[in-house]
Design an enzyme around this catalytic site. Structure first.
Site, PDB file in Angstrom:
ATOM      1  N   SER A  13       5.705  -0.417   9.982  1.00  0.00           N
ATOM      2  CA  SER A  13       6.706  -0.120  11.020  1.00  0.00           C
ATOM      3  C   SER A  13       7.664  -1.303  11.210  1.00  0.00           C
ATOM      4  O   SER A  13       8.862  -1.096  11.449  1.00  0.00           O
ATOM      5  CB  SER A  13       6.044   0.271  12.337  1.00  0.00           C
ATOM      6  OG  SER A  13       5.446  -0.839  12.951  1.00  0.00           O
ATOM      7  N   ASN A  14       7.166  -2.524  11.073  1.00  0.00           N
ATOM      8  CA  ASN A  14       8.078  -3.675  11.167  1.00  0.00           C
ATOM      9  C   ASN A  14       9.051  -3.690   9.998  1.00  0.00           C
ATOM     10  O   ASN A  14      10.251  -3.937  10.175  1.00  0.00           O
ATOM     11  CB  ASN A  14       7.281  -4.987  11.209  1.00  0.00           C
ATOM     12  CG  ASN A  14       6.722  -5.287  12.583  1.00  0.00           C
ATOM     13  OD1 ASN A  14       7.451  -5.716  13.471  1.00  0.00           O
ATOM     14  ND2 ASN A  14       5.431  -5.035  12.767  1.00  0.00           N
ATOM     15  N   HIS A 107       2.912 -11.888  14.593  1.00  0.00           N
ATOM     16  CA  HIS A 107       1.496 -11.792  14.989  1.00  0.00           C
ATOM     17  C   HIS A 107       1.419 -11.101  16.358  1.00  0.00           C
ATOM     18  O   HIS A 107       2.201 -11.423  17.259  1.00  0.00           O
ATOM     19  CB  HIS A 107       0.881 -13.197  15.049  1.00  0.00           C
ATOM     20  CG  HIS A 107      -0.585 -13.167  15.309  1.00  0.00           C
ATOM     21  ND1 HIS A 107      -1.505 -12.925  14.318  1.00  0.00           N
ATOM     22  CD2 HIS A 107      -1.291 -13.286  16.467  1.00  0.00           C
ATOM     23  CE1 HIS A 107      -2.727 -12.918  14.842  1.00  0.00           C
ATOM     24  NE2 HIS A 107      -2.617 -13.138  16.143  1.00  0.00           N
TER      25      HIS A 107
HETATM   26  C1  GRF Z   1       1.512  -5.775  13.354  1.00  0.00           C
HETATM   27  O1  GRF Z   1       0.762  -5.647  14.528  1.00  0.00           O
HETATM   28  C2  GRF Z   1       1.731  -7.234  13.025  1.00  0.00           C
HETATM   29  O2  GRF Z   1       1.816  -8.026  14.149  1.00  0.00           O
HETATM   30  C3  GRF Z   1       0.510  -7.569  12.241  1.00  0.00           C
HETATM   31  O3  GRF Z   1       0.241  -6.430  11.483  1.00  0.00           O
HETATM   32  C4  GRF Z   1       0.764  -5.281  12.130  1.00  0.00           C
HETATM   33  C5  GRF Z   1       1.669  -4.578  11.163  1.00  0.00           C
HETATM   34  O4  GRF Z   1       2.156  -3.385  11.682  1.00  0.00           O
HETATM   35  N1  GRF Z   1       0.706  -8.773  11.473  1.00  0.00           N
HETATM   36  P1  GRF Z   1       3.189  -2.518  10.813  1.00  0.00           P
HETATM   37  O5  GRF Z   1       2.535  -2.283   9.460  1.00  0.00           O
HETATM   38  O6  GRF Z   1       4.449  -3.283  10.704  1.00  0.00           O
HETATM   39  O7  GRF Z   1       3.330  -1.245  11.582  1.00  0.00           O
END
Ligand code: GRF
Length: 193
Positions: A13-14, A107
């Site tokens: 999602s990021n 994080h």
């Molecule tokens: C997020 O909570 C990030 O902080 C951690 O891993 C997760 C990744 O989420 N490092 P996504 O795959 O981006 O939805």
């Protein structure tokens, strides 16, 4: 334009959020590649659907040359900035040395709290809920040799309500993650960091 390579293992999602903001030109950079260890991840699926170049780099494919393979691929794409976005593998020393202060991570806690080995995914949010803290949040930081120890670039907190559990907290924190990661990348690409 800043050449961005995203590393992701999971939902992505990021990665999706950052990609959209580059398309909208809110971030003055271009995602030139996704690297994933997991060919079945949401991140790889999104890359395929959107014609974003991707490489699967894992021990199955590069048993004895994993570290070198990262280096080759990153050089080939003239990488200016590496973004870890839910990447579940340790970044090897050669990459950390070559790309010093050019690797960021997001994080899901207010580092230095709830960081380091073992603090990933729901482990983080469970620990926060169990602690009784009033706030959690997210942190964008540079990556160095130690897990979650590089200097902090951006942090934002979120209030924990008595009704929250680790799942609802993770959802709230993820919204903050998308926001502050994009902001940090934006200022990096504008050379304001
Ligand atoms: C997020 O909570 C990030 O902080 C951690 O891993 C997760 C990744 O989420 N490092 P996504 O795959 O981006 O939805």
């Amino acid at each position: 334009m800043i050449n961005i390579v995203v590393f992701a293992s999971g939902n992505g999602s990021n990665f999706k959020e950052i990609y959209i903001r580059t398309l909208k030109k809110e971030i003055k950079g271009i995602i030139v590649l996704l690297i994933s260890n997991n060919p079945k991840s949401g991140a790889v699926k999104f890359a395929k659907e959107n014609n974003i170049k991707f490489e699967v780099i894992n021990l199955c494919r590069f048993k004895n040359s994993l570290d070198k393979q990262y280096e080759i691929v990153l050089k080939k794409h003239k990488t200016d900035l590496i973004l870890l976005a839910g990447f579940m593998k340790k970044i090897p020393k050669n990459i950390i040395q070559i790309y010093k202060n050019k690797i960021m991570n997001i994080h899901p806690s207010l580092l230095p709290k709830y960081g380091g080995k073992g603090f990933y995914g729901s482990n983080v949010h469970n620990a926060v809920i169990d602690s009784g803290d009033s706030y959690s949040g997210a942190t964008v930081h540079y990556v160095n040799e130690e897990y979650d120890k590089g200097s902090v670039i951006k942090q934002e907190k979120v209030k924990i309500e008595p009704s929250d559990n680790s799942k609802t907290l993770a959802e709230k924190v993820l919204i903050i993650e998308h926001k502050i990661y994009s902001e940090a990348i934006k200022i990096f690409c504008e050379k304001r960091i």
